[in-house]
Scaffold this motif. Structure first.
Motif, PDB file in Angstrom:
ATOM      1  N   MET A   2       8.451   8.246  11.656  1.00 41.32           N
ATOM      2  CA  MET A   2       7.257   8.320  11.511  1.00 41.32           C
ATOM      3  C   MET A   2       6.820   7.381  10.192  1.00 41.32           C
ATOM      4  O   MET A   2       6.995   7.301   9.606  1.00 41.32           O
ATOM      5  N   THR A   3       5.440   6.514  10.082  1.00 39.85           N
ATOM      6  CA  THR A   3       5.030   5.525   9.701  1.00 39.85           C
ATOM      7  C   THR A   3       2.986   6.068   9.041  1.00 39.85           C
ATOM      8  O   THR A   3       2.888   7.268  10.243  1.00 39.85           O
ATOM      9  N   HIS A   4       2.326   6.361   8.154  1.00 46.70           N
ATOM     10  CA  HIS A   4       1.021   6.297   8.167  1.00 46.70           C
ATOM     11  C   HIS A   4       0.687   4.740   8.184  1.00 46.70           C
ATOM     12  O   HIS A   4       1.426   3.836   8.975  1.00 46.70           O
ATOM     13  N   VAL A   5      -0.967   5.262   8.910  1.00 42.90           N
ATOM     14  CA  VAL A   5      -1.358   3.881   9.618  1.00 42.90           C
ATOM     15  C   VAL A   5      -2.860   3.682   8.812  1.00 42.90           C
ATOM     16  O   VAL A   5      -3.674   4.837   8.822  1.00 42.90           O
ATOM     17  N   VAL A   6      -3.019   2.679   8.171  1.00 45.77           N
ATOM     18  CA  VAL A   6      -4.452   2.262   7.663  1.00 45.77           C
ATOM     19  C   VAL A   6      -5.912   1.902   9.051  1.00 45.77           C
ATOM     20  O   VAL A   6      -4.791   1.115  10.105  1.00 45.77           O
ATOM     21  N   THR A   7      -6.860   2.307   9.271  1.00 47.04           N
ATOM     22  CA  THR A   7      -7.499   2.096  10.611  1.00 47.04           C
ATOM     23  C   THR A   7      -9.063   1.908   9.963  1.00 47.04           C
ATOM     24  O   THR A   7      -9.146   0.800   8.935  1.00 47.04           O
ATOM     25  N   GLU A   8      -9.855   1.510  10.734  1.00 44.95           N
ATOM     26  CA  GLU A   8     -11.397   0.656  11.010  1.00 44.95           C
ATOM     27  C   GLU A   8     -11.852   1.116   9.329  1.00 44.95           C
ATOM     28  O   GLU A   8     -12.267   0.108   8.980  1.00 44.95           O
ATOM     29  N   SER A   9     -12.241   2.510   8.191  1.00 48.90           N
ATOM     30  CA  SER A   9     -12.575   2.759   7.420  1.00 48.90           C
ATOM     31  C   SER A   9     -12.232   1.274   6.710  1.00 48.90           C
ATOM     32  O   SER A   9     -12.969   1.578   5.767  1.00 48.90           O
ATOM     33  N   CYS A  10     -11.049   1.195   6.269  1.00 52.38           N
ATOM     34  CA  CYS A  10     -10.819  -0.157   5.440  1.00 52.38           C
ATOM     35  C   CYS A  10     -11.307  -1.333   5.910  1.00 52.38           C
ATOM     36  O   CYS A  10     -11.797  -2.300   4.605  1.00 52.38           O
ATOM     37  N   ILE A  11     -11.726  -1.615   6.823  1.00 51.89           N
ATOM     38  CA  ILE A  11     -12.263  -3.227   6.837  1.00 51.89           C
ATOM     39  C   ILE A  11     -13.408  -3.173   5.892  1.00 51.89           C
ATOM     40  O   ILE A  11     -14.830  -2.722   6.270  1.00 51.89           O
ATOM     41  N   LYS A  12     -13.637  -4.551   5.667  1.00 51.42           N
ATOM     42  CA  LYS A  12     -14.655  -4.879   4.214  1.00 51.42           C
ATOM     43  C   LYS A  12     -15.696  -3.966   3.563  1.00 51.42           C
ATOM     44  O   LYS A  12     -15.966  -4.339   2.686  1.00 51.42           O
ATOM     45  N   CYS A  13     -13.529  -2.934   3.197  1.00 48.52           N
ATOM     46  CA  CYS A  13     -14.182  -2.365   2.001  1.00 48.52           C
ATOM     47  C   CYS A  13     -13.280  -2.803   0.871  1.00 48.52           C
ATOM     48  O   CYS A  13     -13.156  -2.851  -0.677  1.00 48.52           O
ATOM     49  N   LYS A  14     -11.820  -1.965   1.900  1.00 43.99           N
ATOM     50  CA  LYS A  14     -10.478  -3.128   0.935  1.00 43.99           C
ATOM     51  C   LYS A  14     -10.375  -2.445  -0.659  1.00 43.99           C
ATOM     52  O   LYS A  14      -9.994  -2.825  -1.505  1.00 43.99           O
ATOM     53  N   TYR A  15     -10.669  -0.816  -0.243  1.00 38.25           N
ATOM     54  CA  TYR A  15     -10.467   0.156  -2.198  1.00 38.25           C
ATOM     55  C   TYR A  15      -8.774  -0.080  -1.729  1.00 38.25           C
ATOM     56  O   TYR A  15      -8.545   0.446  -0.893  1.00 38.25           O
ATOM     57  N   THR A  16      -8.040  -0.071  -3.101  1.00 31.85           N
ATOM     58  CA  THR A  16      -6.768  -0.329  -3.294  1.00 31.85           C
ATOM     59  C   THR A  16      -6.641   1.041  -3.977  1.00 31.85           C
ATOM     60  O   THR A  16      -5.045   1.059  -4.916  1.00 31.85           O
ATOM     61  N   ASP A  17      -7.210   1.993  -4.626  1.00 33.45           N
ATOM     62  CA  ASP A  17      -6.640   2.718  -5.178  1.00 33.45           C
ATOM     63  C   ASP A  17      -5.139   3.828  -4.386  1.00 33.45           C
ATOM     64  O   ASP A  17      -3.786   4.044  -5.266  1.00 33.45           O
ATOM     65  N   CYS A  18      -4.523   3.488  -3.115  1.00 32.57           N
ATOM     66  CA  CYS A  18      -3.380   3.810  -2.486  1.00 32.57           C
ATOM     67  C   CYS A  18      -2.475   3.457  -2.594  1.00 32.57           C
ATOM     68  O   CYS A  18      -0.902   3.679  -2.934  1.00 32.57           O
ATOM     69  N   VAL A  19      -2.611   1.438  -2.977  1.00 26.92           N
ATOM     70  CA  VAL A  19      -1.606   0.978  -3.354  1.00 26.92           C
ATOM     71  C   VAL A  19      -0.683   1.788  -4.783  1.00 26.92           C
ATOM     72  O   VAL A  19      -0.094   1.028  -4.940  1.00 26.92           O
ATOM     73  N   ASP A  20      -1.424   1.842  -6.073  1.00 26.72           N
ATOM     74  CA  ASP A  20      -0.999   2.541  -7.089  1.00 26.72           C
ATOM     75  C   ASP A  20       0.081   3.637  -6.927  1.00 26.72           C
ATOM     76  O   ASP A  20       0.959   3.745  -7.330  1.00 26.72           O
ATOM     77  N   VAL A  21       0.169   4.399  -5.981  1.00 30.41           N
ATOM     78  CA  VAL A  21       0.754   6.184  -5.912  1.00 30.41           C
ATOM     79  C   VAL A  21       1.991   5.659  -4.594  1.00 30.41           C
ATOM     80  O   VAL A  21       2.743   6.448  -4.684  1.00 30.41           O
ATOM     81  N   CYS A  22       2.406   4.441  -4.126  1.00 24.02           N
ATOM     82  CA  CYS A  22       2.946   4.258  -3.148  1.00 24.02           C
ATOM     83  C   CYS A  22       4.313   3.851  -3.738  1.00 24.02           C
ATOM     84  O   CYS A  22       3.967   3.023  -4.376  1.00 24.02           O
ATOM     85  N   PRO A  23       5.062   4.988  -3.503  1.00 18.57           N
ATOM     86  CA  PRO A  23       6.905   4.693  -4.084  1.00 18.57           C
ATOM     87  C   PRO A  23       7.694   3.439  -3.615  1.00 18.57           C
ATOM     88  O   PRO A  23       8.158   3.272  -3.957  1.00 18.57           O
ATOM     89  N   VAL A  24       7.244   3.308  -2.331  1.00 15.43           N
ATOM     90  CA  VAL A  24       8.029   1.897  -1.458  1.00 15.43           C
ATOM     91  C   VAL A  24       7.416   0.616  -1.635  1.00 15.43           C
ATOM     92  O   VAL A  24       8.061   0.021  -0.550  1.00 15.43           O
ATOM     93  N   ASP A  25       6.133   0.886  -1.548  1.00 15.46           N
ATOM     94  CA  ASP A  25       5.802  -0.452  -2.245  1.00 15.46           C
ATOM     95  C   ASP A  25       5.249  -1.001  -0.404  1.00 15.46           C
ATOM     96  O   ASP A  25       5.803  -2.388   0.241  1.00 15.46           O
ATOM     97  N   CYS A  26       4.823  -0.571   0.119  1.00 13.88           N
ATOM     98  CA  CYS A  26       4.757  -0.450   1.591  1.00 13.88           C
ATOM     99  C   CYS A  26       2.825  -1.128   2.081  1.00 13.88           C
ATOM    100  O   CYS A  26       3.003  -1.566   3.425  1.00 13.88           O
ATOM    101  N   PHE A  27       2.645  -1.378   0.928  1.00  8.49           N
ATOM    102  CA  PHE A  27       1.126  -2.008   1.629  1.00  8.49           C
ATOM    103  C   PHE A  27       0.705  -3.018   1.410  1.00  8.49           C
ATOM    104  O   PHE A  27       1.708  -3.788   0.724  1.00  8.49           O
ATOM    105  N   ARG A  28       0.110  -3.779   2.625  1.00  9.41           N
ATOM    106  CA  ARG A  28      -0.043  -5.246   2.796  1.00  9.41           C
ATOM    107  C   ARG A  28      -1.675  -5.386   2.736  1.00  9.41           C
ATOM    108  O   ARG A  28      -2.490  -5.036   2.882  1.00  9.41           O
TER     109      ARG A  28
END
Length: 108
Positions: free
Chosen positions: A1-27
């Motif tokens: 399984m994976t996690h999915v970023v959905t529509e709420s991120c569009i035109k916002c792009k908060y990056t709070d999630c990036v720092d906590v990711c242990p495997v650097d999976c955000f693009r």
């Protein structure tokens, strides 16, 4: 399984999630983030970090957002990795509660 970023991120792009990711999976794209499904280890630490509730476990993605599962996989191949938090888009607060934002997705 994976996690999915959905529509709420569009035109916002908060990056709070990036720092906590242990495997650097955000693009990072021009106006949203996505998760690389080949890198995500399904740890879920990113979910509570998102201020706009844009991240879901794949099995929990709302029905009207299911298309974002394939969209994350597609765009993760084209966009560069982001591993450090940066400021959101300048008008993120104006967009954070809006819906119907897929038309504004900038694929870069």
């Amino acid at each position: 399984m994976t996690h999915v970023v959905t529509e709420s991120c569009i035109k916002c792009k908060y990056t709070d999630c990036v720092d906590v990711c242990p495997v650097d999976c955000f693009r990072e794209g021009p106006n949203m983030l996505v998760i690389d499904p080949d890198e995500c280890i399904d740890c879920a630490v990113c979910i509570p970090e998102c201020p706009v509730n844009a991240i879901f476990a794949e099995e929990d993605v709302p029905d009207d957002q299911k298309n974002f599962t394939d969209l994350n996989a597609e765009l993760a191949k084209a966009w560069a990795s982001i591993t450090k938090t940066k400021g959101p888009l300048a008008d993120a607060d104006d967009w954070k509660d809006k819906t119907g934002k897929l038309q504004y997705l900038d694929r870069g």
